[in-house]
Structure formats: structure tokens, C-alpha cells
Design a protein around this motif. Structure first.
Motif, PDB file in Angstrom:
ATOM      1  N   SER A  14       0.608  -1.004   0.083  1.00 50.37           N
ATOM      2  CA  SER A  14      -0.213  -0.059  -0.390  1.00 50.37           C
ATOM      3  C   SER A  14       1.006   1.438   0.244  1.00 50.37           C
ATOM      4  CB  SER A  14      -0.373  -0.133   0.731  1.00 50.37           C
ATOM      5  OG  SER A  14      -0.137  -0.481   2.706  1.00 50.37           O
ATOM      6  N   GLY A  15       0.214   2.602  -0.082  1.00 52.09           N
ATOM      7  CA  GLY A  15       0.444   4.490   0.137  1.00 52.09           C
ATOM      8  C   GLY A  15       1.021   3.949  -1.723  1.00 52.09           C
ATOM      9  N   ASN A  16       2.236   4.800  -1.391  1.00 54.91           N
ATOM     10  CA  ASN A  16       2.603   5.554  -2.734  1.00 54.91           C
ATOM     11  C   ASN A  16       2.628   4.165  -4.068  1.00 54.91           C
ATOM     12  OD1 ASN A  16       2.856   7.690  -4.791  1.00 54.91           O
ATOM     13  ND2 ASN A  16       4.940   8.391  -4.406  1.00 54.91           N
ATOM     14  N   ILE A  17       1.500   3.518  -4.536  1.00 48.97           N
ATOM     15  CA  ILE A  17       1.921   2.572  -5.179  1.00 48.97           C
ATOM     16  C   ILE A  17       1.606   3.026  -7.129  1.00 48.97           C
ATOM     17  CG2 ILE A  17       1.286   0.302  -5.843  1.00 48.97           C
ATOM     18  CD1 ILE A  17       1.665  -0.498  -3.182  1.00 48.97           C
TER      19      ILE A  17
ATOM     20  N   ASP B 140      -2.023 -11.262  -7.046  1.00 47.36           N
ATOM     21  CA  ASP B 140      -3.494 -10.281  -7.183  1.00 47.36           C
ATOM     22  C   ASP B 140      -3.382  -8.558  -7.733  1.00 47.36           C
ATOM     23  OD1 ASP B 140      -6.171  -8.831  -7.686  1.00 47.36           O
ATOM     24  OD2 ASP B 140      -6.809 -10.043  -6.226  1.00 47.36           O
ATOM     25  N   ASN B 141      -3.313  -8.442  -8.686  1.00 46.70           N
ATOM     26  CA  ASN B 141      -2.569  -7.173  -9.275  1.00 46.70           C
ATOM     27  C   ASN B 141      -3.544  -5.933  -9.616  1.00 46.70           C
ATOM     28  OD1 ASN B 141       0.039  -7.730 -10.002  1.00 46.70           O
ATOM     29  ND2 ASN B 141      -1.164  -8.549 -12.645  1.00 46.70           N
ATOM     30  N   THR B 142      -4.777  -6.240  -8.292  1.00 47.49           N
ATOM     31  CA  THR B 142      -5.579  -5.834  -8.195  1.00 47.49           C
ATOM     32  C   THR B 142      -6.060  -4.753  -7.061  1.00 47.49           C
ATOM     33  OG1 THR B 142      -7.686  -7.005  -7.542  1.00 47.49           O
ATOM     34  CG2 THR B 142      -7.543  -6.553 -10.476  1.00 47.49           C
ATOM     35  N   LYS B 143      -5.853  -5.698  -6.484  1.00 47.34           N
ATOM     36  CA  LYS B 143      -5.319  -5.565  -4.995  1.00 47.34           C
ATOM     37  C   LYS B 143      -3.651  -4.809  -4.244  1.00 47.34           C
ATOM     38  CE  LYS B 143      -9.085  -8.706  -3.779  1.00 47.34           C
ATOM     39  NZ  LYS B 143      -9.736  -9.847  -3.093  1.00 47.34           N
ATOM     40  N   ASN B 144      -3.055  -5.223  -5.091  1.00 46.27           N
ATOM     41  CA  ASN B 144      -1.433  -5.062  -4.843  1.00 46.27           C
ATOM     42  C   ASN B 144      -1.116  -6.334  -3.693  1.00 46.27           C
ATOM     43  OD1 ASN B 144      -1.431  -3.309  -6.514  1.00 46.27           O
ATOM     44  ND2 ASN B 144      -1.903  -1.921  -4.794  1.00 46.27           N
ATOM     45  N   THR B 145      -1.203  -7.696  -4.059  1.00 48.79           N
ATOM     46  CA  THR B 145      -1.198  -8.861  -3.109  1.00 48.79           C
ATOM     47  C   THR B 145      -0.402  -9.784  -3.865  1.00 48.79           C
ATOM     48  OG1 THR B 145      -3.374  -9.921  -3.505  1.00 48.79           O
ATOM     49  CG2 THR B 145      -3.307  -8.538  -1.068  1.00 48.79           C
TER      50      THR B 145
END
Length: 120
Positions: A25-28, A72-77
Motif C-alpha cells: 500500500s501507499g505510493n504505488i 492479485d494485481n487489483t489488490k497489490n497482494t
């Protein structure tokens, strides 16, 4: 800033399974590679598995056929399913990502680590 939060470590018996998860999370802007490294006591941090944004994977020889990385690229996981665990898999597992803000500006980020102990 970019933050990585890992979860899922713990104590497991040889032959058991664990699932590690990491959320960025954050400045991604655009995450390229996501992956996992581990560090055993007294040893250097080594690659376990990585996955590119296009789905290309790389595994350490020692975990091939036992571990599986997914993202999961939509959730950055990014997740690591670790099966048939061995005592030599013991260590601190670190999540890492490479984030691009432009073609020439990127950064590597690390989580705080999660302990995995394989012992009877």
C-alpha cells in the motif's frame, strides 16, 4: 512511501503447509516484480520465489514443486503457498516488490518479515 505487510508465518511440523500473504500500500504506481525471500539464522537472505507483472515465475531450486507463488494485481497482494515443508525451510520470510513510477524511476521495498519455523 510504500508499505508491505506480511502475515501467515508460524510454527508447523515437517510435511505441513503454510500460506504467506503480503499486501502493498501507499505510493504505488506500477508494481513489476513481487516476491519472497528468506533468511535462515546466520545466513544471507536468499530468493524463494518471484512473479513478474506478466506472470513469469522464478523459484529457488530447493522449493520447486513444493511452493507456489501467486499475486492479485487489483489488490497489490502476493501470496506464497508452502507445502511439504522441511526443517531447512525455517527462516524469516520477507515480501518484496519493485515499483515503477516511470520508465527510469523505480524502487525496491521490503516487508518487516514473518517467521516460519518447521519443527516437530
Amino acid at each position: 512511501q510504500v508499505q508491505l505487510v506480511e502475515s501467515g508465518g508460524g510454527l508447523v511440523q515437517p510435511g505441513g503447509s503454510l500460506r504467506l500473504s503480503c499486501e502493498a500500500s501507499g505510493n504505488i504506481f506500477a508494481i513489476n516484480t513481487m516476491g519472497w525471500y528468506r533468511q535462515a539464522p546466520g545466513k544471507q537472505r536468499d530468493l524463494v520465489a518471484t512473479m513478474s507483472s506478466g506472470g513469469k515465475t522464478e523459484y529457488a531450486d530447493s522449493v520447486k514443486g513444493r511452493f507456489a507463488i501467486s499475486r492479485d494485481n487489483t489488490k497489490n497482494t502476493v501470496n506464497l503457498q508452502a507445502d511439504s515443508l522441511k526443517p531447512e525451510d525455517t527462516g524469516v520470510y520477507y515480501c518484496t516488490i519493485r515499483n515503477y513510477w516511470s520508465d527510469f524511476v523505480w524502487g525496491d521495498f521490503w516487508g518487516q518479515g514473518t517467521q516460519v519455523t518447521v519443527s516437530s
